[in-house]
Scaffold this active site. Structure first.
Site, short mmCIF file in Angstrom:
data_model
loop_
_atom_site.label_atom_id
_atom_site.label_comp_id
_atom_site.label_asym_id
_atom_site.label_seq_id
_atom_site.Cartn_x
_atom_site.Cartn_y
_atom_site.Cartn_z
N GLU A 257 1.68 5.41 12.97
CA GLU A 257 0.33 5.06 13.40
C GLU A 257 0.16 3.57 13.64
O GLU A 257 -0.50 3.15 14.60
CB GLU A 257 -0.66 5.52 12.32
CG GLU A 257 -2.11 5.22 12.64
CD GLU A 257 -3.04 5.63 11.52
OE1 GLU A 257 -4.18 5.15 11.51
OE2 GLU A 257 -2.62 6.43 10.66
N ASP A 258 0.76 2.72 12.79
CA ASP A 258 0.45 1.29 12.81
C ASP A 258 1.59 0.40 13.30
O ASP A 258 1.44 -0.82 13.37
CB ASP A 258 0.04 0.82 11.41
CG ASP A 258 -1.27 1.47 10.96
OD1 ASP A 258 -2.05 1.87 11.83
OD2 ASP A 258 -1.50 1.56 9.74
N HIS B 5 4.24 6.61 5.58
CA HIS B 5 3.14 7.41 6.16
C HIS B 5 2.34 6.66 7.23
O HIS B 5 1.61 7.29 8.02
CB HIS B 5 2.20 7.92 5.06
CG HIS B 5 1.28 6.89 4.49
ND1 HIS B 5 1.62 6.09 3.42
CD2 HIS B 5 0.03 6.51 4.84
CE1 HIS B 5 0.61 5.29 3.12
NE2 HIS B 5 -0.37 5.52 3.97
N HIS C 160 0.82 -1.23 0.00
CA HIS C 160 0.00 0.00 0.00
C HIS C 160 0.85 1.27 0.00
O HIS C 160 0.67 2.12 -0.88
CB HIS C 160 -0.94 -0.01 1.21
CG HIS C 160 -1.58 1.30 1.50
ND1 HIS C 160 -2.46 1.93 0.63
CD2 HIS C 160 -1.45 2.13 2.58
CE1 HIS C 160 -2.84 3.09 1.17
NE2 HIS C 160 -2.24 3.23 2.34
#
Length: 704
Positions: free
Chosen positions: A73-74, A69, A45
């Protein structure tokens, strides 16, 4: 990844491509073991997002941030680790795109709004944040089939409401169209299918017409020795659907489904081609737009004209230069000068930069992230009007914008102090809607402040946010002042002033009352959420057993003087409309402050039953302003009776705000007049003067 590096080598130097590949290895390690809903490795992705940005020829730092990006966050990677590995600019970009996953929100809508607010504000510092997010959303939409149906609809709706309009606002038309088509496909699949089938039938019958128009345009340009490209196309499905919905038309009634784009080398050639097109086919009156002379808010430039083509079919023609076409497809990304090494928003077009500044104004005026997002949504659908300042500057505003919207578009201070306006040298009201081509002049006054009624007719996000922000701050300032007066009034009988109380005792009470500052406490008092008498006794005594909250209204030897200038935290009851000179009482109304009634008002109820909210008040020696009150005048049915009464009232320095008339028995008429008076004495003089008029049979104050 090798394919991406090969594509990037067409415009980036090898050392920068090496950094991008290093970011790929960093991201692949961070996302190791993670998969998407489709089952493919997660790193696919971010690489796809970087590929989209590579097609837009973005700089290498933007591409590195695209690959990374989601790592903050992940994964367990921190912003500091990204900064150490790839520099602070890349870390800021990655952080700007990341959601607020560490904060707990009460609802999904609030969490979503807060994340979007963070991203949009980061965008004002570096425009590349939103470009990465748009590319991220575009790839997510391309792979949305792997999601559950309810998630598809939620994400598609957000795309249509937020991300596609942002792409449009930044002039990235190619991305906007694809986001809209994919969002339409997943949010309204049934509607899209109907339009697609109807369009397929129409296209089959009109392909010959499209070929004919293309041929005739090329032939006419060749005869005039004008070089250019002619392309016939149909409008995309979501655009057709929006036109049907906005204009309440069936598909058969949408006439300009087919369009033609002519791309030439120079601006003057655009206008020559327009003349040729108008010679070939008759133009539809009122359907010509010159976006070259007056660009759209996103910087888009082109000539648009709707023509009556073969078989009477309406066709739209767009004429622009190659540079304008590049701008129309890539928008603000076309201005990214990766070769110069300049970063941030220094190359942002002026119109986009102005919108980014407006985001900051909306942020300051919004109460929370959800309200901020609503302001942004309002501002993302600019069906524009173009008006001029007295010095000839063009201002672009949302269709339906008023004089107040124009004033705030110039500057927030101009909007806040606006008192009057002139359009094309004619004085107009502040709620007048603007039309393209008008020249608007704003008059301001230093002492003027926004009116809450303006919120009923302003349409731009900046104006709405500025008005709300000002009124919110104004109400807080007035509440602080009123709260200070109320508290001082209660402290006086205890023989102390607020300044004389030990600061440590004040701090202890603030902590006990769960208030962060003295001003917050005064706001609570001023708005009627906390009783001043109770607070005063707690501050002086500071012992729970000596305080009985139920007796908050027992001690009121000092009355609060009402001056009439307290602002929106002191209001006057409409049921009895008190005026200076009337005996008055006041009640606390939580959230509103103080509501003043006449002492004999039937709606006031028994003061003894409301002792906990009662406040002893009186008029100041010289109250300011004018106060509305109502009188009922019974007159004989004679022509001009109302004019006679109105003249008498006017002669004594009063204005009539409203008039309601009703015939009583065929012989008399009752006039209910809302008038402005300075005091009870002023009202008595008016009533005495009106009573002496021959046409007047009786006059009373309402309510009696």
């Amino acid at each position: 990844m090798s394919d991406l590096c090969a594509d990037l080598s067409t415009y980036l130097p090898p050392e920068q491509i090496s950094e991008i590949y290093r970011a790929y290895l960093f991201g692949a390690e961070a996302h190791d073991g993670q998969t998407r809903k489709s089952g493919e490795p997660y790193i696919y992705h971010p690489v796809a997002v970087a590929r989209i940005l590579g097609e837009m020829r973005m700089d290498y730092q933007c591409l590195i941030a695209a690959i990374l990006h989601d790592v903050i966050e992940d994964t367990g990677v921190t912003k500091e680790q990204v900064a150490d590995a790839f520099g602070p600019q890349v870390a800021e970009l990655v952080d700007g795109v990341s959601k607020l996953s560490q904060i707990q929100f009460e609802s999904r809508a609030e969490a979503q709004a807060a994340s979007l607010q963070k991203m949009l504000l980061a965008m004002t510092r570096d425009i590349r944040v939103i470009l990465i997010k748009l590319a991220d959303r575009l790839h997510n939409m391309r792979t949305l089939d792997a999601m559950k149906p309810e998630a598809c609809r939620r994400i598609s709706r957000e795309t249509l409401e937020i991300f596609a309009p942002i792409a449009n606002r930044l002039g990235i038309d190619r991305m906007r169209v694809e986001l809209e088509e994919l969002g339409f496909l997943h949010y309204w699949p049934w509607r899209r299918g109907i339009i697609q089938r109807a369009l397929r039938k129409t296209c089959g019958a009109r392909l010959e017409m499209v070929s004919t128009v293309e041929t005739e345009l090329r032939r006419a340009m060749l005869q005039e020795d004008l070089a250019g490209e002619v392309e016939g196309r149909r409008k995309h499905l979501y655009g057709i659907y929006c036109k049907m919905r906005e204009k309440h038309r069936a598909f058969s009634e949408v006439v300009d489904v087919f369009g033609f784009r002519v791309t030439v080398d120079r601006i003057d050639t655009c206008y020559r081609v327009l003349g040729l097109a108008h010679n070939l086919y008759k133009p539809v009156p009122g359907r010509f737009k010159d976006y070259i002379a007056i660009p759209k808010a996103n910087g888009y430039q082109s000539l648009h004209s709707v023509l009556v083509g073969p078989q009477g079919i309406h066709i739209e023609i767009q004429i622009r230069t190659h540079e304008m076409q590049r701008m129309a497809e890539s928008g603000i990304a076309a201005h990214w000068m990766y070769k110069t090494g300049e970063q941030g928003t220094s190359n942002t077009p002026a119109l986009a930069a102005e919108w980014l500044q407006n985001l900051l104004v909306m942020q300051r005026g919004a109460g929370d992230s959800v309200e901020f997002l609503e302001h942004v949504k309002v501002d993302l659908f600019p069906d524009e009007v173009y008006v001029f300042t007295p010095k000839g500057r063009i201002m672009t505003l949302k269709r339906g914008a008023t004089v107040i919207d124009f004033a705030y578009a110039i500057h927030s201070d101009v909007g806040n102090s606006c008192v009057a306006a002139r359009i094309d040298r004619q004085m107009v009201s502040l709620d007048t809607m603007l039309r393209s081509g008008q020249t608007v002049e704003i008059f301001t006054s230093p002492g003027k402040q926004p009116n809450a009624a303006w919120l009923n007719f302003v349409v731009t996000g900046k104006a709405r946010a500025s008005i709300r922000g000002y009124l919110k701050n104004l109400k807080q300032r007035e509440a602080i002042e009123l709260g200070r007066r109320l508290l001082a009034n209660e402290l006086a009988p205890l023989g102390v002033t607020l300044e004389q109380i030990d600061p440590l005792r004040v701090a202890a009470y603030l902590e006990d009352a769960n208030q962060s500052s003295l001003d917050d406490l005064l706001v609570e008092i001023g708005l009627g959420n906390r009783l001043a008498a109770f607070v005063a006794r707690r501050l002086v005594v500071m012992e729970e057993d000596e305080i009985n909250p139920e007796r908050g209204g027992d001690v009121h030897p000092h009355r609060l003087a009402i001056r009439g200038t307290e602002g929106i935290v002191v209001s006057f009851a409409r049921c009895c409309r008190p005026i200076p000179g009337d005996p008055i009482a006041a009640l606390f109304s939580p959230g509103r402050g103080i509501v003043v009634h006449r002492i004999e008002c039937r709606n006031l109820g028994s003061l003894e039953s409301r002792r906990d909210t009662r406040l002893e008040v009186e008029w100041a020696d010289e109250p300011d302003g004018e106060y509305p009150t109502e009188i009922r005048v019974e007159v004989g049915n004679r022509r001009g009776a109302l004019a006679v009464v109105a003249n008498a009232i006017s002669d004594l320095g009063s204005n009539i705000e409203n008039v309601f008339t009703r015939e009583k028995d065929g012989m008399t008429t009752a006039l209910d007049l809302m008038i402005l008076v300075r005091s009870r004495v002023h009202l008595a003089r008016i009533m005495r003067r009106v009573r002496q008029l021959p046409v007047v049979l009786r006059i009373t104050r309402v309510p009696r």
